[in-house]
Design a protein around this motif. Sequence first.
Motif, PDB file in Angstrom:
ATOM      1  N   GLN A 291       0.828  -1.209   0.000  1.00 58.64           N
ATOM      2  CA  GLN A 291       0.000   0.000   0.000  1.00 58.64           C
ATOM      3  C   GLN A 291       0.861   1.257   0.000  1.00 58.64           C
ATOM      4  O   GLN A 291       0.499   2.253  -0.593  1.00 58.64           O
ATOM      5  N   VAL A 292       2.007   1.169   0.682  1.00 62.92           N
ATOM      6  CA  VAL A 292       2.935   2.297   0.675  1.00 62.92           C
ATOM      7  C   VAL A 292       3.453   2.505  -0.747  1.00 62.92           C
ATOM      8  O   VAL A 292       3.465   3.614  -1.275  1.00 62.92           O
ATOM      9  N   ALA A 293       3.823   1.392  -1.412  1.00 64.15           N
ATOM     10  CA  ALA A 293       4.347   1.486  -2.770  1.00 64.15           C
ATOM     11  C   ALA A 293       3.300   2.077  -3.716  1.00 64.15           C
ATOM     12  O   ALA A 293       3.620   2.857  -4.615  1.00 64.15           O
ATOM     13  N   LYS A 294       2.037   1.701  -3.484  1.00 60.87           N
ATOM     14  CA  LYS A 294       0.952   2.206  -4.334  1.00 60.87           C
ATOM     15  C   LYS A 294       0.584   3.646  -3.988  1.00 60.87           C
ATOM     16  O   LYS A 294      -0.136   4.298  -4.726  1.00 60.87           O
ATOM     17  N   GLY A 295       0.999   4.104  -2.826  1.00 61.79           N
ATOM     18  CA  GLY A 295       0.697   5.476  -2.425  1.00 61.79           C
ATOM     19  C   GLY A 295      -0.575   5.626  -1.622  1.00 61.79           C
ATOM     20  O   GLY A 295      -0.999   6.745  -1.334  1.00 61.79           O
ATOM     21  N   SER A 296      -1.207   4.513  -1.207  1.00 63.95           N
ATOM     22  CA  SER A 296      -2.445   4.670  -0.445  1.00 63.95           C
ATOM     23  C   SER A 296      -2.190   4.668   1.069  1.00 63.95           C
ATOM     24  O   SER A 296      -3.094   4.908   1.857  1.00 63.95           O
ATOM     25  N   PHE A 297      -0.946   4.384   1.464  1.00 61.53           N
ATOM     26  CA  PHE A 297      -0.625   4.461   2.891  1.00 61.53           C
ATOM     27  C   PHE A 297       0.662   5.257   3.058  1.00 61.53           C
ATOM     28  O   PHE A 297       1.647   5.022   2.353  1.00 61.53           O
ATOM     29  N   ARG A 298       0.646   6.210   3.993  1.00 62.03           N
ATOM     30  CA  ARG A 298       1.819   7.084   4.183  1.00 62.03           C
ATOM     31  C   ARG A 298       3.020   6.291   4.641  1.00 62.03           C
ATOM     32  O   ARG A 298       2.922   5.539   5.611  1.00 62.03           O
ATOM     33  N   SER A 299       4.149   6.514   3.985  1.00 60.98           N
ATOM     34  CA  SER A 299       5.323   5.732   4.368  1.00 60.98           C
ATOM     35  C   SER A 299       5.814   6.130   5.758  1.00 60.98           C
ATOM     36  O   SER A 299       6.227   5.282   6.542  1.00 60.98           O
ATOM     37  N   ASP A 300       5.720   7.443   6.104  1.00 62.04           N
ATOM     38  CA  ASP A 300       6.212   7.852   7.428  1.00 62.04           C
ATOM     39  C   ASP A 300       5.396   7.206   8.546  1.00 62.04           C
ATOM     40  O   ASP A 300       5.941   6.779   9.560  1.00 62.04           O
ATOM     41  N   LEU A 301       4.087   7.090   8.336  1.00 63.95           N
ATOM     42  CA  LEU A 301       3.255   6.424   9.352  1.00 63.95           C
ATOM     43  C   LEU A 301       3.607   4.939   9.417  1.00 63.95           C
ATOM     44  O   LEU A 301       3.703   4.355  10.498  1.00 63.95           O
ATOM     45  N   TYR A 302       3.808   4.362   8.241  1.00 57.46           N
ATOM     46  CA  TYR A 302       4.170   2.944   8.218  1.00 57.46           C
ATOM     47  C   TYR A 302       5.449   2.695   9.032  1.00 57.46           C
ATOM     48  O   TYR A 302       5.490   1.799   9.870  1.00 57.46           O
ATOM     49  N   TYR A 303       6.466   3.535   8.820  1.00 60.05           N
ATOM     50  CA  TYR A 303       7.719   3.315   9.565  1.00 60.05           C
ATOM     51  C   TYR A 303       7.524   3.570  11.057  1.00 60.05           C
ATOM     52  O   TYR A 303       8.117   2.883  11.891  1.00 60.05           O
ATOM     53  N   ARG A 304       6.675   4.539  11.390  1.00 56.82           N
ATOM     54  CA  ARG A 304       6.422   4.839  12.797  1.00 56.82           C
ATOM     55  C   ARG A 304       5.704   3.674  13.487  1.00 56.82           C
ATOM     56  O   ARG A 304       5.981   3.337  14.628  1.00 56.82           O
ATOM     57  N   LEU A 305       4.770   3.045  12.758  1.00 59.16           N
ATOM     58  CA  LEU A 305       4.023   1.918  13.330  1.00 59.16           C
ATOM     59  C   LEU A 305       4.865   0.660  13.381  1.00 59.16           C
ATOM     60  O   LEU A 305       4.697  -0.197  14.248  1.00 59.16           O
ATOM     61  N   ASN A 306       5.765   0.561  12.427  1.00 62.93           N
ATOM     62  CA  ASN A 306       6.479  -0.694  12.223  1.00 62.93           C
ATOM     63  C   ASN A 306       7.667  -0.877  13.168  1.00 62.93           C
ATOM     64  O   ASN A 306       8.484  -1.757  12.971  1.00 62.93           O
ATOM     65  N   VAL A 307       7.751  -0.054  14.211  1.00 60.50           N
ATOM     66  CA  VAL A 307       8.851  -0.177  15.173  1.00 60.50           C
ATOM     67  C   VAL A 307       8.823  -1.568  15.805  1.00 60.50           C
ATOM     68  O   VAL A 307       9.849  -2.220  15.982  1.00 60.50           O
ATOM     69  N   LEU A 308       7.624  -2.011  16.169  1.00 55.29           N
ATOM     70  CA  LEU A 308       7.479  -3.336  16.765  1.00 55.29           C
ATOM     71  C   LEU A 308       6.482  -4.149  15.956  1.00 55.29           C
ATOM     72  O   LEU A 308       5.314  -4.247  16.310  1.00 55.29           O
ATOM     73  N   PRO A 309       6.924  -4.707  14.818  1.00 57.56           N
ATOM     74  CA  PRO A 309       5.973  -5.465  14.011  1.00 57.56           C
ATOM     75  C   PRO A 309       5.831  -6.887  14.563  1.00 57.56           C
ATOM     76  O   PRO A 309       6.806  -7.471  15.045  1.00 57.56           O
ATOM     77  N   MET A 310       4.626  -7.391  14.556  1.00 59.99           N
ATOM     78  CA  MET A 310       4.421  -8.793  14.931  1.00 59.99           C
ATOM     79  C   MET A 310       3.554  -9.418  13.859  1.00 59.99           C
ATOM     80  O   MET A 310       2.454  -8.943  13.610  1.00 59.99           O
ATOM     81  N   HIS A 311       4.065 -10.469  13.242  1.00 64.92           N
ATOM     82  CA  HIS A 311       3.294 -11.124  12.197  1.00 64.92           C
ATOM     83  C   HIS A 311       2.656 -12.392  12.745  1.00 64.92           C
ATOM     84  O   HIS A 311       3.330 -13.229  13.337  1.00 64.92           O
ATOM     85  N   LEU A 312       1.350 -12.530  12.566  1.00 66.97           N
ATOM     86  CA  LEU A 312       0.668 -13.731  13.044  1.00 66.97           C
ATOM     87  C   LEU A 312       0.552 -14.702  11.869  1.00 66.97           C
ATOM     88  O   LEU A 312       0.008 -14.356  10.820  1.00 66.97           O
ATOM     89  N   PRO A 313       1.091 -15.900  12.045  1.00 68.30           N
ATOM     90  CA  PRO A 313       1.140 -16.839  10.918  1.00 68.30           C
ATOM     91  C   PRO A 313      -0.245 -17.367  10.559  1.00 68.30           C
ATOM     92  O   PRO A 313      -1.110 -17.500  11.427  1.00 68.30           O
ATOM     93  N   ALA A 314      -0.421 -17.665   9.265  1.00 69.49           N
ATOM     94  CA  ALA A 314      -1.644 -18.351   8.828  1.00 69.49           C
ATOM     95  C   ALA A 314      -1.653 -19.744   9.452  1.00 69.49           C
ATOM     96  O   ALA A 314      -0.589 -20.333   9.671  1.00 69.49           O
ATOM     97  N   LEU A 315      -2.814 -20.266   9.742  1.00 67.77           N
ATOM     98  CA  LEU A 315      -2.877 -21.572  10.417  1.00 67.77           C
ATOM     99  C   LEU A 315      -2.245 -22.678   9.568  1.00 67.77           C
ATOM    100  O   LEU A 315      -1.618 -23.589  10.089  1.00 67.77           O
ATOM    101  N   ARG A 316      -2.391 -22.576   8.222  1.00 70.63           N
ATOM    102  CA  ARG A 316      -1.797 -23.621   7.370  1.00 70.63           C
ATOM    103  C   ARG A 316      -0.275 -23.639   7.495  1.00 70.63           C
ATOM    104  O   ARG A 316       0.364 -24.627   7.204  1.00 70.63           O
ATOM    105  N   ASP A 317       0.324 -22.534   7.963  1.00 66.45           N
ATOM    106  CA  ASP A 317       1.779 -22.501   8.132  1.00 66.45           C
ATOM    107  C   ASP A 317       2.235 -22.992   9.500  1.00 66.45           C
ATOM    108  O   ASP A 317       3.433 -23.042   9.773  1.00 66.45           O
TER     109      ASP A 317
END
Length: 453
Positions: A291-317
Amino acid sequence: MTNATILIVDDEELIRWSLREGLKEQGYEIVEAGTGREALDQFKHGADLVLLDYRLPDTDGLSVLRELKKLDPDVLVILLTSLVSVETAVEAMKLGAYHFANKPFNIDEVAATVSRALETTRLRREVRQLRENEARPYTLRAIVGESATIEALRQMVAKVAASPASTVLLTGESGTGKDLVAKTIHYSSARAARPFMNITCSALPEQLLESELFGHERGAFTDARMQKRGLLESAEGGTVFLDEIGEMVPALQAKLLRFLEEKSFKRVGGAADIKVDVRVVAATNRNLEEQVAKGSFRSDLYYRLNVLPMHLPALRDHAEDVPVLTAFFIDLFNREFKKRISGVSAAAESLLKGYGWPGNVRELRNVVERAMLLAEGDRLEVQDFGALKTALGNGDPFELPPSGVSLDDLERSLVVQALRRAGGNQTKAAALLGLNRDQIRYRIEKFGLTATP
Ligand SMILES: Nc1ncnc2c1ncn2[C@@H]1O[C@H](COP(=O)(O)OP(=O)(O)O)[C@@H](O)[C@H]1O
Ligand SMILES: [Mg+2]
């Protein structure tokens, strides 16, 4: 709140008598003290409310008030005074006095104040009780799974909960546990006794979302007839969960970024900066980087939020967790439906493990719930998962795109993929496609693929 115990602290016997008689009539228990010392001793035996004289023989009311609040920060104290200076009144309010009753007082007025104060106490206790009940299911153990991924996730949640204010970004498909993790972070943190507020960014039109989050001043827009506090203010000291953050419009993204950086914001239509201490947990099932690449999400907000990213795996994984999750939900619904299902048959277990779970843990939960409603025996059998079997067997495994597809290209692509996954081993590749060796050799030649990778 009848049956409430009221502690009356006054050195004049006559005043104690008139209060005692007036309040006993309302059905309250009364205990009394004539000095500050006695008051503190009595209070240790328990009282729901204290009527406290400002002038006492051994000390003054404010000191007693301070001590009472140390013993129980929630205790309600009504100060009885004849004349107080503004400074004293302000000081008493700062110390948490609930009210003043001026001497000489009207007993009916005092009784009304007492009744209102006790209602406040009752509501406070109720809120605390509700919060404790709400929090109980959200300990670290609520995140079920023995796989390395889930183990790592639990450790991360524990670390994040212990760090006081850091912003968290939860990513993962729908049904992977983002709500669950957000609540677990809140209820395992020092913020647990403060509010957990939750808002889904896609659920409201832009203007409403903005005023829900930041509040508004009276007259800020046509419908703003009254000033309103937003979620961020109401959550003071707690956590705000912004679900589906990927759907937030750019104008609001900018305002949110400013808040995350400065910890302060302005209400809609307001001029004052409002400071609050809240932790923001954001979640999305979208790919924010795209979304950042497409321009629909601000990159500065993305970096600010992404300080502590946690990815929840899909159950099949982490399909190895399907059995423990299944057992967890069986236990849950046994309690809810008052059933005694002991587990699943071996055949049913392999059916569940082999399924792709596009709806992740939420789908597993629903499937177990349904099976338990239908089950006749004390074990869940393959036929109890009828809905799942249809999804596996009778549905179309591939969906034809609206524009159609070249069957030849599709076949070639699948053969190439099977060979790649089998490391070039033709027998294994053939098995992946339900073919025998001759049939796959024929296709390798037909498509001019080299036999070895
Ligand atoms: N690891 C897990 N352990 C136990 N329950 C889980 C787990 N992951 C998800 N759930 C349960 O699955 C359901 C869907 O989870 P939820 O947090 O609402 O997903 P999301 O917000 O990602 O869509 C909820 O009932 C949740 O409690
Ligand atoms: Mg959710």
